[in-house]
Design a protein around this motif. Structure first.
Motif, mmCIF file in Angstrom:
data_model
loop_
_atom_site.group_PDB
_atom_site.id
_atom_site.type_symbol
_atom_site.label_atom_id
_atom_site.label_comp_id
_atom_site.label_asym_id
_atom_site.label_seq_id
_atom_site.Cartn_x
_atom_site.Cartn_y
_atom_site.Cartn_z
ATOM 1 N N ARG A 143 -1.279 -6.730 -4.084
ATOM 2 C CA ARG A 143 -2.322 -6.011 -3.511
ATOM 3 C C ARG A 143 -2.075 -6.052 -1.981
ATOM 4 O O ARG A 143 -2.399 -4.881 -1.059
ATOM 5 C CB ARG A 143 -3.865 -6.911 -3.993
ATOM 6 N N LEU A 144 -1.688 -7.039 -1.328
ATOM 7 C CA LEU A 144 -1.368 -7.209 0.145
ATOM 8 C C LEU A 144 -0.431 -6.240 0.357
ATOM 9 O O LEU A 144 -0.606 -5.728 1.260
ATOM 10 C CB LEU A 144 -1.073 -8.646 0.516
ATOM 11 N N ILE A 145 0.805 -6.203 -0.225
ATOM 12 C CA ILE A 145 1.789 -5.156 -0.074
ATOM 13 C C ILE A 145 1.156 -3.912 -0.106
ATOM 14 O O ILE A 145 1.363 -3.022 0.951
ATOM 15 C CB ILE A 145 2.750 -5.392 -1.059
ATOM 16 N N GLY A 146 0.468 -3.436 -0.737
ATOM 17 C CA GLY A 146 -0.239 -2.124 -0.814
ATOM 18 C C GLY A 146 -0.991 -1.811 0.365
ATOM 19 O O GLY A 146 -1.055 -0.753 0.693
ATOM 20 N N LYS A 147 -1.798 -2.911 0.914
ATOM 21 C CA LYS A 147 -2.581 -2.504 1.918
ATOM 22 C C LYS A 147 -1.754 -2.242 3.186
ATOM 23 O O LYS A 147 -2.073 -1.570 4.160
ATOM 24 C CB LYS A 147 -3.567 -3.743 2.170
ATOM 25 N N VAL A 148 -0.580 -2.868 3.461
ATOM 26 C CA VAL A 148 0.343 -2.852 4.499
ATOM 27 C C VAL A 148 1.508 -1.901 4.525
ATOM 28 O O VAL A 148 2.113 -1.600 5.429
ATOM 29 C CB VAL A 148 0.762 -4.021 5.007
ATOM 30 N N LEU A 149 1.657 -1.204 3.287
ATOM 31 C CA LEU A 149 2.669 -0.346 3.115
ATOM 32 C C LEU A 149 2.976 0.636 3.936
ATOM 33 O O LEU A 149 3.899 0.769 4.675
ATOM 34 C CB LEU A 149 2.553 0.028 1.421
ATOM 35 N N ASN A 150 1.833 1.414 4.223
ATOM 36 C CA ASN A 150 1.767 2.656 5.390
ATOM 37 C C ASN A 150 1.659 2.327 6.413
ATOM 38 O O ASN A 150 0.991 3.520 7.002
ATOM 39 C CB ASN A 150 1.369 3.756 4.399
ATOM 40 N N THR A 151 1.378 1.104 7.094
ATOM 41 C CA THR A 151 1.041 0.933 8.223
ATOM 42 C C THR A 151 2.254 0.624 9.179
ATOM 43 O O THR A 151 3.495 0.560 8.709
ATOM 44 C CB THR A 151 0.054 -0.121 8.400
ATOM 45 N N THR A 152 2.220 0.399 10.455
ATOM 46 C CA THR A 152 3.288 -0.176 11.352
ATOM 47 C C THR A 152 3.112 -1.329 11.678
ATOM 48 O O THR A 152 3.909 -2.232 12.490
ATOM 49 C CB THR A 152 2.991 0.603 12.620
ATOM 50 N N TYR A 153 2.158 -2.254 11.095
ATOM 51 C CA TYR A 153 1.995 -3.694 11.330
ATOM 52 C C TYR A 153 3.350 -4.485 10.883
ATOM 53 O O TYR A 153 4.153 -4.125 10.309
ATOM 54 C CB TYR A 153 1.100 -4.275 10.385
ATOM 55 N N THR A 154 3.667 -5.424 11.771
ATOM 56 C CA THR A 154 4.646 -6.516 11.573
ATOM 57 C C THR A 154 4.277 -7.419 10.548
ATOM 58 O O THR A 154 3.107 -8.080 10.580
ATOM 59 C CB THR A 154 5.059 -7.157 12.727
ATOM 60 N N VAL A 155 5.130 -7.555 9.407
ATOM 61 C CA VAL A 155 4.810 -8.464 8.241
ATOM 62 C C VAL A 155 5.566 -9.845 8.553
ATOM 63 O O VAL A 155 6.652 -9.788 8.881
ATOM 64 C CB VAL A 155 5.181 -7.754 6.905
ATOM 65 N N LEU A 156 4.805 -10.829 8.088
ATOM 66 C CA LEU A 156 5.311 -12.209 8.249
ATOM 67 C C LEU A 156 5.327 -12.589 6.728
ATOM 68 O O LEU A 156 4.189 -12.940 5.981
ATOM 69 C CB LEU A 156 4.606 -13.033 9.027
#
Length: 503
Positions: free
Chosen positions: A203-216
């Motif tokens: 669910r977290l992956i789905g939220k950040v998928l199409n953003t430009t956010y840096t993922v840790l």
């Protein structure tokens, strides 16, 4: 002049004309929504079969999805078909298969949709992409015993053309994120598992998928951080660009800097040519900085500038240039503690942790050990060119009771070794080489709990085999449907399998 590939077909000129007509329809009339269906229909009509199916293969995970089907009144089945015996053979061998007598062959065909009459003939061809790798399969089946081999060359070209067109359509649109209010199946990202912990992660992956956010990505060693990073890249809008991985612990500071940013000829002794850095290599795509906690402090400052300004300056260059790179960082270290100790820059930590995702340890993923083990065993058998193996009940019991301190990586290595040691097609406890359970474990784990773990894994496997259909699962187990539903609720098994299909 008639093409020699059609000379053995009835009415070759008519067939060639019809084939050209289908190519024109796929190239001109079809769009993303209709292309796959038209291809399946074309294959069925050209081969004069009742069934036509088009499968799409994910190049990163190997997942094989049925994306279109031509068969009157039959629903489209969901799930991962890569381990179906017949389809797996065509994928692994990259060769076409034509069966004039399906009932008398050694291949299992239970994955085919139910029909009023049994399937008697079948053909299946691998479809190649522009890199000459298998991108999917095109299958035709007939309820009459008939030769289909002469249709294979033209069907291969037709299907490959359709998948290429579909790939072009998908590149023209951005990735679609799952609805934030709906549970996300790990299978949607090519991941394996049905546990609550994995659903929350996805669910977290789905939220950040199409953003430009840096993922840790944070988690213990062996939890699959690189696998998750690849899933984020493959399911997002940058899927068609490069995915580059750099382990920050693999190089000393000087070499790591030149590897990331590149250098110009003459920048230092031995720099005899220009060298492109990984930021430039990943331009437009994704760069995974693995083991970011091992990056030297001096280099951390330079990385921070890249993240803030979006530009890199190669060693020996007088100017910087812009790069468009999505950064994913991964570590098993406690970066918060490192910041407090002064061994990791606080400003870089907050920049990297724009969207942190904590990956669960395998011991927290209840019910996921068996699906993972089965997948690793299938992959190991395919790599060794062997038939799929079975699992003994004692081996399953050992798997379910082991703590797996090494997480998914430990499980993968353990299963691959067991497949190599297994000579009779059945994995036994001796092949797993797991330490025996101490007698004190009986205090913490009752017999009922151990039996429920084995039962849970068994029921999940049966649901997976029946693609989530609980009625068929109950029939196979020889129990009433309400009894099965009670056990599923009692053991907290999700109402949808990894394929996401329920009855």
């Amino acid at each position: 002049m008639t093409d020699h590939r059609f000379t053995h077909l009835p009415n070759p000129l008519v067939y060639a004309d019809t084939l050209v007509g289908w190519f024109a329809r796929l190239g001109i009339e079809a769009d993303e929504a209709t292309l796959a269906g038209l291809c399946a229909t074309a294959a069925a009509e050209l081969s004069q079969c009742e069934l036509g199916q088009l499968y799409w293969r994910d190049e990163t995970t190997g997942r094989l999805d049925l994306i279109a089907q031509h068969l009157t009144g039959a629903p489209l089945s969901g799930g991962d078909f890569q381990h179906e015996q017949l389809l797996h053979y065509v994928l692994a061998q990259n060769c076409a298969l034509s069966l004039d007598d399906l009932a008398g062959s050694v291949y299992e065909s239970e994955f085919l949709p139910a029909a009023q009459a049994p399937w008697r003939a079948l053909s299946c061809v691998p479809l190649l992409d522009r890199h000459k790798t298998v991108a999917g399969l095109l299958l035709c089946a007939s309820q009459r015993s008939k030769p289909l081999e002469d249709y294979l060359p033209s069907l291969r070209q037709l299907g490959s053309f359709a998948l290429h067109q579909l790939s072009l359509w998908r590149r023209m649109r951005p990735g679609l994120a799952p609805s934030p209010n709906e549970p996300v199946s790990p299978a949607a990202f090519g991941l394996i598992g049905n546990s609550t912990a994995m659903e929350q992660t996805c669910r977290l992956i789905g939220k950040v998928l199409n953003t430009t956010y840096t993922v840790l990505l944070r988690g213990e060693t062996g939890t699959g951080k690189e696998v998750v990073a690849r899933a984020i890249h493959s399911a997002g809008p940058r899927r068609d660009e490069a995915f580059v991985v750099q382990n920050c612990a693999a190089f000393p500071e000087g070499l790591l800097e030149s590897e990331l940013f590149g250098y110009r000829k003459g920048a230092f002794t031995g720099a005899e040519r220009h060298h492109t850095g990984l930021f430039d290599a990943a331009h437009g795509g994704t760069l995974l900085l693995d083991e970011i906690g091992d990056m030297p402090l001096a280099l951390q400052a330079k990385l921070l500038r890249v993240l803030q300004e979006g530009e890199v300056r190669p060693l020996g260059a007088s100017t910087a240039h812009k790069v468009d790179v999505r950064i994913i960082a991964a570590t098993h270290r406690d970066l918060d503690a490192m910041v407090a100790q002064g061994t990791f820059r606080e400003d870089l930590f907050y920049r990297l942790a724009q969207f942190p995702i904590e990956l669960p340890a395998l011991r927290e993923r209840e019910g996921d050990v068996w699906p993972l083990a089965r997948n690793f065993a299938h992959a190991a058998c395919a790599a060794l060119g062997r038939a799929p193996v079975e699992w003994s009940n004692d081996a399953l019991d050992q798997l379910s009771s082991h703590g797996f301190p090494g997480n998914v990586r430990e499980l993968k290595c353990l299963v691959e070794r067991a497949v190599l040691l297994c000579d009779d097609g059945v994995i036994l406890p001796a092949h797993l080489s797991l330490p025996s359970t101490p007698s004190t474990a009986s205090v913490e784990t009752t017999l009922r709990q151990r039996m429920e773990r084995v039962e849970r894994a068994f029921l999940i496997d049966c649901l997976h085999k029946n693609r989530g259909n609980r009625t068929r699962t109950a029939r196979e187990l020889g129990v009433a449907r309400r009894t099965l539903l009670y056990r599923l609720a009692r053991l907290k098994i999700p109402t949808a399998t990894a394929e996401g299909r329920v009855d």
